[in-house]
Each structure stands twice: as structure tokens, then as C-alpha cells.
Design a protein around this motif. Structure first.
Motif, PDB file in Angstrom:
ATOM      1  N   TYR A  58       0.845  -1.203   0.000  1.00 41.02           N
ATOM      2  CA  TYR A  58       0.000   0.000   0.000  1.00 41.02           C
ATOM      3  C   TYR A  58       0.874   1.245   0.000  1.00 41.02           C
ATOM      4  O   TYR A  58       0.659   2.186  -0.761  1.00 41.02           O
ATOM      5  CB  TYR A  58      -0.897  -0.028   1.243  1.00 41.02           C
ATOM      6  N   GLU A  59       1.891   1.223   0.838  1.00 40.69           N
ATOM      7  CA  GLU A  59       2.755   2.400   0.947  1.00 40.69           C
ATOM      8  C   GLU A  59       3.693   2.533  -0.259  1.00 40.69           C
ATOM      9  O   GLU A  59       3.898   3.630  -0.773  1.00 40.69           O
ATOM     10  CB  GLU A  59       3.541   2.359   2.272  1.00 40.69           C
ATOM     11  N   ILE A  60       4.251   1.408  -0.712  1.00 39.94           N
ATOM     12  CA  ILE A  60       5.172   1.473  -1.860  1.00 39.94           C
ATOM     13  C   ILE A  60       4.461   2.035  -3.094  1.00 39.94           C
ATOM     14  O   ILE A  60       4.969   2.927  -3.770  1.00 39.94           O
ATOM     15  CB  ILE A  60       5.753   0.075  -2.187  1.00 39.94           C
ATOM     16  N   ILE A  61       3.267   1.523  -3.364  1.00 45.40           N
ATOM     17  CA  ILE A  61       2.560   1.969  -4.572  1.00 45.40           C
ATOM     18  C   ILE A  61       2.109   3.420  -4.423  1.00 45.40           C
ATOM     19  O   ILE A  61       2.291   4.244  -5.318  1.00 45.40           O
ATOM     20  CB  ILE A  61       1.358   1.047  -4.888  1.00 45.40           C
ATOM     21  N   ASN A  62       1.567   3.752  -3.268  1.00 45.28           N
ATOM     22  CA  ASN A  62       1.074   5.117  -3.085  1.00 45.28           C
ATOM     23  C   ASN A  62       2.196   6.151  -2.990  1.00 45.28           C
ATOM     24  O   ASN A  62       1.951   7.343  -3.180  1.00 45.28           O
ATOM     25  CB  ASN A  62       0.152   5.202  -1.865  1.00 45.28           C
ATOM     26  N   ASN A  63       3.412   5.697  -2.716  1.00 45.22           N
ATOM     27  CA  ASN A  63       4.533   6.635  -2.716  1.00 45.22           C
ATOM     28  C   ASN A  63       4.837   7.148  -4.122  1.00 45.22           C
ATOM     29  O   ASN A  63       5.512   8.151  -4.278  1.00 45.22           O
ATOM     30  CB  ASN A  63       5.798   5.983  -2.129  1.00 45.22           C
ATOM     31  N   ARG A  64       4.373   6.425  -5.129  1.00 41.24           N
ATOM     32  CA  ARG A  64       4.519   6.915  -6.495  1.00 41.24           C
ATOM     33  C   ARG A  64       3.346   7.851  -6.766  1.00 41.24           C
ATOM     34  O   ARG A  64       2.187   7.446  -6.691  1.00 41.24           O
ATOM     35  CB  ARG A  64       4.468   5.731  -7.471  1.00 41.24           C
ATOM     36  N   ASP A  65       3.667   9.107  -7.115  1.00 39.39           N
ATOM     37  CA  ASP A  65       2.616  10.108  -7.310  1.00 39.39           C
ATOM     38  C   ASP A  65       1.593   9.703  -8.357  1.00 39.39           C
ATOM     39  O   ASP A  65       0.419  10.010  -8.245  1.00 39.39           O
ATOM     40  CB  ASP A  65       3.239  11.442  -7.735  1.00 39.39           C
ATOM     41  N   ASP A  66       2.075   9.015  -9.402  1.00 40.62           N
ATOM     42  CA  ASP A  66       1.164   8.717 -10.507  1.00 40.62           C
ATOM     43  C   ASP A  66       0.400   7.410 -10.332  1.00 40.62           C
ATOM     44  O   ASP A  66      -0.399   7.044 -11.174  1.00 40.62           O
ATOM     45  CB  ASP A  66       1.943   8.711 -11.834  1.00 40.62           C
ATOM     46  N   PHE A  67       0.652   6.683  -9.236  1.00 36.29           N
ATOM     47  CA  PHE A  67      -0.088   5.443  -8.984  1.00 36.29           C
ATOM     48  C   PHE A  67      -1.001   5.616  -7.780  1.00 36.29           C
ATOM     49  O   PHE A  67      -0.645   6.303  -6.817  1.00 36.29           O
ATOM     50  CB  PHE A  67       0.851   4.271  -8.685  1.00 36.29           C
ATOM     51  N   ALA A  68      -2.150   4.947  -7.826  1.00 33.64           N
ATOM     52  CA  ALA A  68      -3.021   4.916  -6.655  1.00 33.64           C
ATOM     53  C   ALA A  68      -3.249   3.467  -6.263  1.00 33.64           C
ATOM     54  O   ALA A  68      -3.503   2.621  -7.126  1.00 33.64           O
ATOM     55  CB  ALA A  68      -4.348   5.588  -6.970  1.00 33.64           C
ATOM     56  N   CYS A  69      -3.132   3.185  -4.971  1.00 33.72           N
ATOM     57  CA  CYS A  69      -3.420   1.854  -4.480  1.00 33.72           C
ATOM     58  C   CYS A  69      -4.597   1.966  -3.507  1.00 33.72           C
ATOM     59  O   CYS A  69      -4.550   2.748  -2.568  1.00 33.72           O
ATOM     60  CB  CYS A  69      -2.184   1.291  -3.774  1.00 33.72           C
ATOM     61  N   GLU A  70      -5.643   1.222  -3.774  1.00 40.01           N
ATOM     62  CA  GLU A  70      -6.793   1.214  -2.879  1.00 40.01           C
ATOM     63  C   GLU A  70      -6.988  -0.208  -2.367  1.00 40.01           C
ATOM     64  O   GLU A  70      -6.290  -1.125  -2.781  1.00 40.01           O
ATOM     65  CB  GLU A  70      -8.034   1.735  -3.614  1.00 40.01           C
ATOM     66  N   ARG A  71      -7.929  -0.384  -1.414  1.00 38.99           N
ATOM     67  CA  ARG A  71      -8.104  -1.707  -0.808  1.00 38.99           C
ATOM     68  C   ARG A  71      -9.519  -2.234  -0.997  1.00 38.99           C
ATOM     69  O   ARG A  71     -10.472  -1.467  -1.018  1.00 38.99           O
ATOM     70  CB  ARG A  71      -7.847  -1.632   0.708  1.00 38.99           C
ATOM     71  N   VAL A  72      -9.601  -3.546  -1.057  1.00 37.83           N
ATOM     72  CA  VAL A  72     -10.920  -4.188  -1.035  1.00 37.83           C
ATOM     73  C   VAL A  72     -10.781  -5.532  -0.321  1.00 37.83           C
ATOM     74  O   VAL A  72      -9.782  -6.219  -0.473  1.00 37.83           O
ATOM     75  CB  VAL A  72     -11.503  -4.335  -2.461  1.00 37.83           C
ATOM     76  N   PHE A  73     -11.774  -5.841   0.504  1.00 37.24           N
ATOM     77  CA  PHE A  73     -11.759  -7.098   1.265  1.00 37.24           C
ATOM     78  C   PHE A  73     -12.988  -7.916   0.887  1.00 37.24           C
ATOM     79  O   PHE A  73     -13.920  -7.401   0.273  1.00 37.24           O
ATOM     80  CB  PHE A  73     -11.741  -6.795   2.769  1.00 37.24           C
ATOM     81  N   ALA A  74     -12.975  -9.162   1.291  1.00 37.15           N
ATOM     82  CA  ALA A  74     -14.143  -9.990   1.002  1.00 37.15           C
ATOM     83  C   ALA A  74     -15.313  -9.498   1.851  1.00 37.15           C
ATOM     84  O   ALA A  74     -15.181  -9.399   3.062  1.00 37.15           O
ATOM     85  CB  ALA A  74     -13.846 -11.452   1.325  1.00 37.15           C
ATOM     86  N   PRO A  75     -16.434  -9.165   1.219  1.00 38.69           N
ATOM     87  CA  PRO A  75     -17.577  -8.765   2.033  1.00 38.69           C
ATOM     88  C   PRO A  75     -18.072  -9.962   2.836  1.00 38.69           C
ATOM     89  O   PRO A  75     -18.072 -11.086   2.326  1.00 38.69           O
ATOM     90  CB  PRO A  75     -18.613  -8.309   1.001  1.00 38.69           C
ATOM     91  N   TRP A  76     -18.439  -9.732   4.063  1.00 37.27           N
ATOM     92  CA  TRP A  76     -19.009 -10.818   4.869  1.00 37.27           C
ATOM     93  C   TRP A  76     -20.312 -11.259   4.210  1.00 37.27           C
ATOM     94  O   TRP A  76     -20.864 -10.544   3.370  1.00 37.27           O
ATOM     95  CB  TRP A  76     -19.216 -10.321   6.305  1.00 37.27           C
ATOM     96  N   THR A  77     -20.794 -12.441   4.579  1.00 32.23           N
ATOM     97  CA  THR A  77     -21.932 -13.020   3.855  1.00 32.23           C
ATOM     98  C   THR A  77     -23.179 -12.132   3.881  1.00 32.23           C
ATOM     99  O   THR A  77     -23.921 -12.089   2.904  1.00 32.23           O
ATOM    100  CB  THR A  77     -22.280 -14.405   4.434  1.00 32.23           C
TER     101      THR A  77
END
Lengths: 216, 609
Positions: free
Chosen positions: B56-75
Motif C-alpha cells: 500500500y505504501e510502496i505503490i502510493n509513494n509513487r505520485d502517478d499510482f493509486a493503491c486502494e483496498r478491497v476485502f471480502a464482504p461478509w456473507t
């Protein structure tokens, strides 16, 4: 260590933060206070906890314009300075809008808050007559008094006051029934909380000695 | 956040899982390339993953890249999303995952495979890679990629190894592809380009004829070499870990003090695929901890590694980190420890007013079986460690054991009971009568699952019935009130075993199980053996047989094209030595056993050496 200062904080629970539970909000404050470097006191014993007491629990999904926290400090910190430090770290949805030093013997939030105002917003126009009936309705447990009604196009917001001991969920249920609200109920927010002093209602943040650090 | 999401949140448990907005979250409006880090388990589990925080930090440290998150939704959330036609969305921007350029799954354990498929489906993307076109690219990294074959038909590419550098190379390729051909361009061009990046395995570039080995097509490398990060002490440590509102599994800062392990326990996959051991200096650790604590307000830090007590500067590191915390609740913890290296010094460094949990892993009951698995600790070590712990004030410790290891006999199983009883006796002696009220020994017993790239990859797993029999054998000898036993589910371990060593033939069964409703298989209340039996039956697979399969020494392995750095010959030799109860010494202190991983830049990185 003994407390030398009781810092009272007034904050909001807004935006997506309305979806947090009381426990989650309380964990967030523990971290915010730690990051802000406030000299908070801890309980003694096997598992020390910071002495931060929040006003009564708000259900998941309900927002607020008036939440409070009492934080016991080991060293004095001016209220305005504390406020500034806290807001560096509080997320926008939990922003604090006032912080004040209280007398150490100021009654706790839990024991002194007597009335709570809520604001219920619906996505349609609710007839004034229907709202007027709420005050006297027998279906509603406890004494509800309507404070104000705001009409904007396609939206009605009713602000009402309840004694703190009233079972809030039961009130909302009967209001939904009385007003025929279902999917058109948009949001419910806590609008204000009140302590009673000499028969008058006072914002808990205004109970303290001085007025330092209050801005908005 | 969109209004339609808001209305869903009122209908699910713990909506805080889906709102994002945590401290240290990064939201970027303008980025030329976006990656969704997808963790196929619930938020509380995924947010405890160290790799996620690092990337998350490595990718977002690049100004031109965005890293976002997604998790498995509970049932409950999944049901709401399906009912209301809401596609899988990221926490940061609430954007549908299928609108990203790259979806990167973290494959940490086999029992999340059905969640991966389910998340791809919830993102409204075709589950099979062959049916997808253009972007997003759906890729995966993590330890399960060391045998990627069961999941090969569902992912466009796997990344093998440590992604610190490669993730940027992958993103750069995607940017170039987009510039040249647009997001809807022919993905074959992109996949070909990715296959030339070290550590990237593109399964569609290998022909599978129903058996192994695979045939590389179109100039794809015959063997995919694992990427290894060198000069580990210089690799940046996350400065601003995300700070969840919802209580997570590991509600603390986690700082990686060492990568890899030199011990060579023969059941352990991690002990092979993270070789060689690379340490961070105590000073680096102390400085990084200070930054993390200042940026999070956390009151606990865990010094993570596969074998923390082996770190050559562990006492100095603990001392440095311990001094940082000013909160009375401040504590430093270590994951499970070796009993031969646990010292009074270490005990005193992690013994604060709030004692962190203490976990030891003797793994087996007898010295003989510990020689077989090359654990390299004796009963005496275990007893001594426990004594030190109790005399330093602990009243509760946790012990890890495994049953079903190769060559295990009933005596080995009952010896676990005898060892625990001896430790309990030592505890009573050290503690005297009074604090013994709080005395508790938690014994966690898992079942041996043979894993790819471990010396025991050729061994078989014992049957569910046999696991049950050995469990009851052990239950009968562990009777003291102060002992609490935690069992790993035998049935789900069997499914884990099937995937750990299976090939592409398993893919239809995974797809079928997901279709039949398998979700969160790692959660005992969700796991359904019946669903898997049915999925196996309908796709022509016998899961019991597959789990108990013994692999011949000369058989082709489904993961032969994945080169983890350690040679197959070394693994085979280790397996032979296990069967003859011969130990292999630790290369940190003894001679090199020629596992094959050290070459060129890649070598043991030990502080002060």
C-alpha cells in the motif's frame, strides 16, 4: 498519578463515521489522544486503560453534532491547544469543535446529561398536523417534545427532545409508525445534549469555569 | 460514498468494515494507474496482513499510482450487494473494482480460494481469465502462488516472491500498455510483456495437457524464478500503517525485523520460500518503530519474523523498541519463539506491566520426532524456556504442536501430553501456590499438511479418521484443568492439503464449490465439508484420495516450473535425512548445507557480518 485536569471535548460523528459502533469510536479516541501527545491518565492494574469517558452510546448508523468526552490529564494543557492538537489527528467525521478545562469535581457526563435532542430527516414532506400529534401521542414512550421542523424541497427534518432515560429505539419505532416512515427515512442524528442547571438547559461544554478554547 | 451504499450499511453487521476513512488512508483523485489490493478474507483479517501495508505504501509513494483496498464482504454484505446490484467496491474511493487497471489478490492461505472467485464474480468480471478482455488485469501474490496451479485458470498472472520492486515494474508495464493500446487493448500483448518481468508467471502461456510438466508457449520462460529482495536493512519500512477503526486480529504495529529463517524445519514452507535469512539492524528497527508509533498512536508493537529469537541483535532491538513507548499500556510482543533461544534477557525485555502473550512451538512430543522434522530443540530446552517464562512472571503460555507428521507413532502423540504435564509441573513449582489460580497453558494442536517446496512435499497427509483417533489419544492424556486444548479442524485441513499439492485439475472443483456457496472456508462456522464433497463428486475428484496422496521421488510436481531458489535435490536430500532421523545444522552457525538459494547478490544478511 492523580488527575490535575479534566478536559471536556465536544465532537461530531458525521459522514461515514456514523457507521462506527460506540466501542470503535472509543478506540479511535484512544489513538487520537495518544497521537496528539496529550498527557492522559491511565487506570492502574493489569491492563491499564486511558481515562477517557464518552457520553452515552450512540447506535451504529446514527450520527451526531454533539458528542462529548471527558479526558483526565496528568498535566494541565490549555483547552485551545488541546483542541488544535486533537484536530490534527481526528478524522473529519470525528472533528472536535470545542475543548475546555473543567473543574475536577464536575459531575460526569453520564450522571449530568438529562435531555437529548435528535433530528430525524425524511425524504418527503410530513404534514405539520401529523408532527403536532407526536407531542401528545400515547404510543410514544416517555415525554417527547418537538423543538423544530424544517422543510426543504422533498425533505422534512423534525428535531425533538427526549429525557435521557427514554428508550430511544422504542421512540424511533413508534415515530416511524405514527408518521408512516419506511424507506423514506433518511437519517437520524443526535442534535444536542443538555445538562440541567438551576432549571435551565446548558450545553455540557459550557459547564466549566472559563470559556477558553471554545470555537464554534 | 454513494447513497446506495449507505442504505446497505444499515442492514449489515459491523458496517465499519466497508467505509474506509481510516487514519493514514491515501486517497488520490488523479493517478494514471490504479491498483486495487484485494484481500480474500474479511476486513479484520486482511488489515492485519503485513504485506498489504507494505505494498500500500510502496505503490502510493509513487505520485502517478493509486493503491486502494478491497476485502471480502461478509456473507450478510454479499447478500445485500447481490440483491441491490452493487458491484465490489474499493474502500478509498468507493469505485467499482472492475474499473481499476489491476486487481491484485493476496493469496495467504488456500482456504481463501473460493473467496477469490467470489470477489471476481462480485466485481462483475468473468471468473475465468480466458473469458476476460482488456483491463483490469487480475493477478495474485503471496505464499500460495508457490503452487499456483489450482488457481491458474482464474488469474491472469501470479507473482512469485517478494514484490517490493516488482510491483512497480508490473504497474509500469500496465501504464505503457494503456498508453499504447488503451484499457481495452489486446491483453495478450500485456501478458507477454509481464511474463518477461522476473518472478511473473502467466499461466495462459503454458500448455497443460492434463499432466505435468507444462509446456511453455511463445517464448515464455521454462522456469519462473522467485524474486528476492536484497540488502534488506535498506528496504523502507512502512512509515504510516493504516489505523483501523474496527478492531482487527492484530490490533498493533507490526514491524518485520527479519525475513527468512535458517532453521530448516522440514514441514515448513515459509522456512524455504523466504530464504535466505536477512536481518534488519537493531538501530533500524528502533527508528522505524518510533515513526510507526508516532504515526498511529498504537500502544503495542509486534516484532515479526519467522524466528525472532534467532535474530542476532534481538535483545538490542527489544531494548530499543521498548524505550520508545511512553504509555503505561505500552508493550512489545514477539510471535512464537524457539525454546532453545528464549533467555531471561528476552523475557525481561518483553515483560512490561502488560505482559504480551508468550508462545513456544515445540511442534512434536519426542526428541526423536523433533529430529525427524529438524526442529533442533530438546525436551530440556522446552522445560527450561517454560521455567524462565514462569519465573519472569508469566502465568499463561501457549504451546504449538502438530500431529500427523511423517513417522509419527502413538508414543510420539502421547508424549505431547507428558511434555505439557511436565511444563505444568514446572510452572507450579516456579509460581508457588498463590498465582497458580491464573495459571493456564493453552495447547494448540494442528494437523500436518504437506506443502509444496518443503522437504515433506512428498509425504502424505493422514486421513481424517486417523487425525480424529490421534486427537482422542492426546485428549486422554491432557486432563489437567489448567490445560486448554485448541484443535485445528481436521476436515478443512484436508481441503488445504488437496490445494497445497494439487494441479490445474482442481480448478473446476473450486469453481463448483464457489457456485455451491462455499465462502470463508477458513472459518470453522462457514466451512462445509459436504459442499466440497459434492463439488468434488460433480467434477470427478475424490478429495480424500487427493489429500492422502503420496508423491513418488521422481514424479513431476505441479510446481516444478516455479523456482523458489532452493533446489529440488536439496529438498529430496532433506526428506531422506528426515526418514533416517538425521538433523541438518543451521547454516547461521554451522556449515552451508547447499540448499542453493545463495548466489550473486543473494546471501545471508546477518547483522555485524
Amino acid at each position: 498519578m492523580t488527575a490535575v485536569m479534566k478536559l471536556r471535548l465536544k465532537f461530531i460523528k458525521a459522514g461515514e463515521m456514523r457507521w462506527l459502533s460506540h466501542l470503535e469510536i472509543s478506540r479511535a479516541w484512544r489513538r487520537i489522544v495518544a497521537r496528539a501527545g496529550l498527557p492522559v491518565l491511565y487506570s492502574e492494574g493489569f491492563s491499564p486503560h486511558p481515562k477517557i469517558a464518552l457520553s452515552s452510546a450512540l447506535a451504529v448508523g446514527i450520527g451526531s453534532a454533539a458528542e462529548y468526552a471527558d479526558i483526565m490529564l496528568a498535566e494541565p494543557v490549555p483547552g485551545d491547544q488541546a483542541l488544535e492538537r486533537i484536530n490534527l489527528y481526528a478524522p473529519p467525521g470525528l472533528k472536535a469543535n470545542a475543548a475546555r478545562a473543567m473543574d475536577l469535581n464536575t459531575p460526569t457526563l453520564g450522571s449530568s446529561i438529562k435531555f437529548v435532542d435528535y433530528r430525524l430527516a425524511a425524504l418527503r414532506e410530513i404534514a405539520a398536523a401529523d408532527i403536532a400529534k407526536l407531542d401528545s401521542s400515547e404510543n410514544i414512550p416517555g415525554e417527547l417534545s418537538v423543538i423544530s421542523v424544517d422543510y426543504t424541497p422533498n425533505e422534512t427534518a423534525v428535531t425533538f427532545r427526549l429525557p435521557v432515560e427514554t428508550k430511544f429505539s422504542a421512540v424511533i419505532l413508534s415515530m416511524e409508525q405514527s408518521l408512516g416512515l419506511q424507506s423514506d427515512l433518511r437519517t437520524i442524528d443526535r442534535a444536542a445534549q443538555w445538562v440541567q442547571i438551576d432549571g435551565g438547559l446548558v450545553d455540557p461544554i459550557d459547564v466549566g469555569p472559563a470559556s477558553e478554547g471554545k470555537n464554534g | 460514498m454513494k447513497d446506495e451504499l449507505q442504505s446497505l450499511l444499515s442492514k449489515v453487521r459491523r458496517p465499519g468494515r466497508y467505509i474506509g476513512g481510516e487514519l493514514n488512508q491515501v486517497v488520490k483523485k488523479d493517478a494514471c494507474s490504479r491498483l486495487a489490493l484485494a484481500f480474500p478474507d474479511v476486513y479484520e483479517v486482511g488489515m492485519s496482513n503485513l504485506g498489504l501495508q507494505i505494498l500500500y505504501e510502496i505503490i502510493n509513494n509513487r505520485d502517478d499510482f493509486a493503491c486502494e483496498r478491497v476485502f471480502a464482504p461478509w456473507t450478510d454484505m454479499e447478500a445485500q450487494m447481490r440483491e441491490n446490484g452493487i458491484r465490489l467496491f474499493s474502500l478509498e474511493s468507493g469505485a467499482p473494482v472492475d474499473e481499476f487497471d489491476v486487481v491484485g489478490f493476496s493469496l495467504q492461505y488456500e482456504l481463501t480460494f473460493t473467496n477469490v472467485l467470489n470477489m471476481i464474480e462480485l466485481a462483475d468480471l468473468p471468473v475465468r481469465a480466458a473469458n476476460r478482455a482488456g483491463l483490469p488485469l487480475v493477478i495474485a501474490g503471496g505464499p500460495c502462488c508457490f503452487n499456483p496451479e489450482p488457481m491458474a485458470p482464474f488469474l491472469d498472472a501470479f507473482f512469485i516472491g517478494e514484490a517490493e520492486d516488482a510491483i512497480i515494474e508490473i504497474m509500469d508495464s500496465v501504464v505503457e500498455f494503456k498508453k499504447e493500446y488503451g484499457a481495452g487493448g489486446d491483453r495478450k500483448i500485456l501478458l507477454k510483456a509481464l511474463s518477461l518481468i522476473g518472478g511473473v508467471y502467466v499461466p495462459s502461456l503454458y500448455d497443460w495437457s492434463g499432466s505435468y510438466p507444462l509446456t511453455p508457449l511463445d517464448g515464455a520462460p521454462p522456469v519462473v524464478k522467485r524474486r528476492i529482495t536484497t540488502r534488506f536493512d535498506r528496504v523502507p519500512i512502512p512509515k504510516k500503517p493504516l489505523l483501523p477503526f474496527v478492531e482487527t486480529i492484530h490490533d498493533r504495529c507490526v514491524l518485520e525485523i527479519m525475513r527468512g529463517c535458517t532453521r530448516g524445519c522440514r514441514f515448513c514452507q515459509a522456512g524455504v520460500i523466504y530464504r535466505p535469512a536477512r536481518e534488519r539492524a537493531a538501530a533500524t528497527i528502533g527508528a522505524a518503530a518510533e515513526v510507526q508509533i508516532a504515526n498511529t498512536g498504537h500502544e503495542e508493537i509486534s516484532l515479526a519474523s519467522l524466528s525472532a529469537t534467532d535474530h542476532s541483535e534481538i535483545v538490542a532491538a527489544l531494548k530499543a523498541v521498548r524505550e520508545i513507548g511512553t504509555s503505561p499500556a505500552w508493550r512489545v510482543s514477539l510471535p512464537s519463539m524457539r525454546t532453545d533461544k528464549f533467555s531471561v534477557e528476552i523475557a525481561s525485555e518483553i515483560a512490561g506491566p502488560r505482559k504480551a502473550g508468550l508462545t513456544f512451538a515445540p511442534e512434536a512430543g519426542t526428541d526423536r520426532l523433533r529430529r525427524v522434522i529438524n526442529k533442533g530443540v530438546t525436551e530440556e530446552d522446552a522445560l527450561n524456556a517454560a521455567k524462565k517464562a514462569f519465573s519472569s512472571g508469566w502465568t499463561r503460555i501457549k504451546l504449538y504442536f502438530m500431529i500427523g507428521l511423517p513417522t509419527e507413532t502413538d508414543e510420539d502423540v502421547t508424549a505431547i501430553g507428558a511434555l505439557v504435564e511436565k511444563i505444568l509441573g514446572a510452572a507450579r513449582e516456579e509460581l508457588g501456590a498463590k498465582p497458580a489460580k491464573r495459571l493456564k497453558i493453552v495447547v494448540s494442536v494442528s494437523s500436518f499438511v504437506p506443502k509444496a517446496h518443503s522437504p515433506f512435499q512428498w509425504a502424505k497427509m493422514i486421513s481424517a479418521e486417523e487425525i480424529a483417533r490421534r486427537q482422542s489419544l492426546l485428549r486422554n492424556v491432557l486432563k489437567s484443568r489448567q490445560i486448554e486444548i485448541k484443535w485445528h479442524e481436521a476436515a478443512s485441513s484436508q481441503i488445504e492439503a488437496v490445494f497445497a499439492r494439487g494441479g490445474r485439475e482442481l480448478a473446476p472443483m473450486i469453481a463448483k464449490a464457489q457456485e455451491l456457496g462455499a465462502r470463508f472456508d477458513g472459518w470453522s462456522d462457514h466451512f462445509s465439508l459436504e459442499t466440497w464433497r459434492r463439488a468434488g463428486k460433480e467434477t470427478g475428484l475424490d478429495i480424500v484420495e487427493a489429500a492422502g496422496r503420496m508423491i513418488g521421488p521422481n514424479d513431476a510436481l505441479p510446481w516444478d516450473h516455479i523456482d523458489c531458489g532452493v533446489t529440488r535435490a536439496w529438498l529430496a536430500r532433506e526428506y531422506e535425512r528426515a526418514l533416517s532421523e538425521t538433523e541438518t545444522v543451521d547454516c547461521r552457525s554451522g556449515p552451508c548445507s547447499a540448499c542453493g538459494v545463495c548466489k550473486g547478490e543473494v546471501k545471508l544478511e546477518i547483522c555485524g557480518k
